[in-house]
Design a protein around this motif. Structure first.
Motif, PDB file in Angstrom:
ATOM      1  N   PRO A 112      -3.006   4.182  -8.496  1.00 32.96           N
ATOM      2  CA  PRO A 112      -2.927   2.818  -7.965  1.00 32.96           C
ATOM      3  C   PRO A 112      -4.276   2.252  -7.568  1.00 32.96           C
ATOM      4  CG  PRO A 112      -2.111   4.399  -6.357  1.00 32.96           C
ATOM      5  CD  PRO A 112      -2.321   5.159  -7.639  1.00 32.96           C
ATOM      6  N   GLY A 113      -5.217   3.116  -7.172  1.00 35.48           N
ATOM      7  CA  GLY A 113      -6.545   2.641  -6.826  1.00 35.48           C
ATOM      8  C   GLY A 113      -6.636   1.982  -5.474  1.00 35.48           C
ATOM      9  N   GLY A 114      -5.608   2.149  -4.632  1.00 34.68           N
ATOM     10  CA  GLY A 114      -5.617   1.528  -3.325  1.00 34.68           C
ATOM     11  C   GLY A 114      -4.307   1.759  -2.612  1.00 34.68           C
ATOM     12  N   PRO A 115      -4.142   1.201  -1.412  1.00 33.46           N
ATOM     13  CA  PRO A 115      -2.910   1.396  -0.650  1.00 33.46           C
ATOM     14  C   PRO A 115      -1.708   0.725  -1.295  1.00 33.46           C
ATOM     15  CG  PRO A 115      -4.359  -0.169   0.459  1.00 33.46           C
ATOM     16  CD  PRO A 115      -5.138   0.411  -0.665  1.00 33.46           C
ATOM     17  N   ALA A 116      -0.530   1.122  -0.854  1.00 29.62           N
ATOM     18  CA  ALA A 116       0.708   0.690  -1.500  1.00 29.62           C
ATOM     19  C   ALA A 116       0.873  -0.823  -1.490  1.00 29.62           C
ATOM     20  CB  ALA A 116       1.904   1.355  -0.813  1.00 29.62           C
ATOM     21  N   HIS A 117       0.594  -1.464  -0.368  1.00 28.08           N
ATOM     22  CA  HIS A 117       0.809  -2.906  -0.298  1.00 28.08           C
ATOM     23  C   HIS A 117      -0.175  -3.665  -1.185  1.00 28.08           C
ATOM     24  CE1 HIS A 117       3.194  -1.732   3.235  1.00 28.08           C
ATOM     25  NE2 HIS A 117       3.861  -2.848   2.994  1.00 28.08           N
ATOM     26  N   ALA A 118      -1.376  -3.136  -1.335  1.00 32.12           N
ATOM     27  CA  ALA A 118      -2.319  -3.763  -2.255  1.00 32.12           C
ATOM     28  C   ALA A 118      -1.825  -3.648  -3.691  1.00 32.12           C
ATOM     29  CB  ALA A 118      -3.706  -3.133  -2.109  1.00 32.12           C
ATOM     30  N   SER A 119      -1.267  -2.485  -4.033  1.00 35.01           N
ATOM     31  CA  SER A 119      -0.742  -2.292  -5.385  1.00 35.01           C
ATOM     32  C   SER A 119       0.414  -3.234  -5.674  1.00 35.01           C
ATOM     33  CB  SER A 119      -0.291  -0.836  -5.577  1.00 35.01           C
ATOM     34  OG  SER A 119      -1.387   0.042  -5.484  1.00 35.01           O
ATOM     35  N   ALA A 121       0.942  -6.109  -4.208  1.00 40.78           N
ATOM     36  CA  ALA A 121       0.417  -7.469  -4.292  1.00 40.78           C
ATOM     37  C   ALA A 121      -0.249  -7.725  -5.639  1.00 40.78           C
ATOM     38  CB  ALA A 121      -0.589  -7.705  -3.156  1.00 40.78           C
ATOM     39  N   LEU A 122      -0.833  -6.680  -6.209  1.00 41.07           N
ATOM     40  CA  LEU A 122      -1.549  -6.821  -7.473  1.00 41.07           C
ATOM     41  C   LEU A 122      -0.615  -6.870  -8.672  1.00 41.07           C
ATOM     42  CD1 LEU A 122      -4.295  -6.871  -8.968  1.00 41.07           C
ATOM     43  CD2 LEU A 122      -4.241  -4.362  -8.932  1.00 41.07           C
ATOM     44  N   SER A 123       0.387  -5.980  -8.702  1.00 46.77           N
ATOM     45  CA  SER A 123       1.187  -5.885  -9.937  1.00 46.77           C
ATOM     46  C   SER A 123       2.652  -5.562  -9.717  1.00 46.77           C
ATOM     47  CB  SER A 123       0.577  -4.822 -10.860  1.00 46.77           C
ATOM     48  OG  SER A 123       0.601  -3.541 -10.237  1.00 46.77           O
ATOM     49  N   GLY A 124       3.150  -5.749  -8.500  1.00 46.91           N
ATOM     50  CA  GLY A 124       4.573  -5.518  -8.271  1.00 46.91           C
ATOM     51  C   GLY A 124       4.910  -4.056  -8.086  1.00 46.91           C
TER      52      GLY A 124
END
Length: 297
Positions: A112-119, A121-124
């Protein structure tokens, strides 16, 4: 034993709380010096909403650095495919390959390259996107082979470069090695972030590799963490100042690092190392990369 080839992996860190602009300028400086010192490639990572890391879009930084260098290959280490449309990725890297012929690598990752909420927000739904990864990879490969069809209608990822990007998959276990083999890409084993030694993953990749239009024979790199200084004492001092644990790093003077890399090469059968220097000071990081080339290249 084959000669060792060296390449650079840059996470674009913001050391000592510097602004993002400064971190990106340091990335450009590292790439320019790396070319001068004889490194084969400069690869840049992708991360999202992680404090202290300044690159969210490898392809944009690659284009910026391409205009400031002449020879060194430029790549993503890695572009996180589950977040993106395969066609958009193919278009972006075709465009880069037209701008910088023979110099573009596409390294692909599944993290994911980052925390869950960022993921999210980026791609569902990232977990669903990872589940769909085989179909995304299949589509991506077909775009690069100019064989993709949507509802039996050809779709082309333009512009079409004369020299397409070199495609690699990054991973840390046997499953990722088999995945790279299935799709006929190169394989980068992330030694510095893996619980495994890499032998089984690289063996699985080589044993199960399927040749395709983009690559006829298997090819491997090993990504290692290195802290190199004029003396071993100085190298260990630099390691002690790092903000995160780096127990798998190779630490020492150039002669010791050379010996360590030779041992890894003998065990893993690769000829190229992708070097990450997790030194929390920009000048010392540059010195580490320079010292490596003086001993090895």
């Amino acid at each position: 034993m084959e000669s060792i080839r060296l390449s650079v992996l840059d996470l674009v860190p913001q050391y000592n709380g510097v602004r993002s602009e400064v971190a990106l300028q340091e990335a450009v400086r590292l790439a320019i010096h790396s070319e001068t010192w004889g490194y084969d490639r400069y690869w840049v990572a992708e991360h999202h909403d992680l404090e202290g890391l300044a690159c969210t879009s490898p392809e944009i930084l690659m284009s910026h650095i391409g205009a400031r260098t002449q020879r060194i290959r430029l790549g993503s280490g890695a572009l996180l495919l589950p977040h993106y449309s395969p066609m958009k990725v193919a278009e972006s890297f075709h465009l880069l390959s037209c701008l910088y012929p023979g110099r573009i690598d596409l390294g692909i990752g599944r993290a994911p390259g980052g925390p869950a909420h960022a993921s999210m927000a980026l791609s569902g739904n990232f977990l669903q996107n990872v589940t769909d990864m085989p179909s995304s990879m299949d589509a991506l490969i077909k775009f690069f082979e100019n064989e993709y069809q949507y509802e039996d209608h050809p779709v082309v990822a333009r512009p079409i470069p004369q020299d397409p990007p070199d495609i690699w998959m990054l991973g840390t276990n046997e499953k990722s090695g088999k995945y790279a083999a299935e799709f006929g890409t190169g394989y980068v084993f992330g030694h510095f972030m893996s619980e495994h030694d890499g032998e089984s993953a690289l063996r699985a990749y080589r044993d199960e590799f399927r040749p395709g239009k983009l690559r006829q024979i298997p090819d491997t790199m090993v990504a290692v963490s290195v802290i190199c200084a004029e003396s071993e004492a100085e190298a260990h001092s630099l390691m002690s100042r790092a903000s995160t644990p780096i127990s798998k790093s190779l630490v020492g003077d150039p002669v010791k690092i050379h010996e360590d890399l030779r041992r890894l090469q003998s065990a893993l059968g690769n000829c190229e190392f992708l070097i990450l220097c997790p030194i929390p000071e920009y000048e010392a990081r540059l010195d580490s990369y320079r010292l490596l080339t003086e001993q090895l290249l």
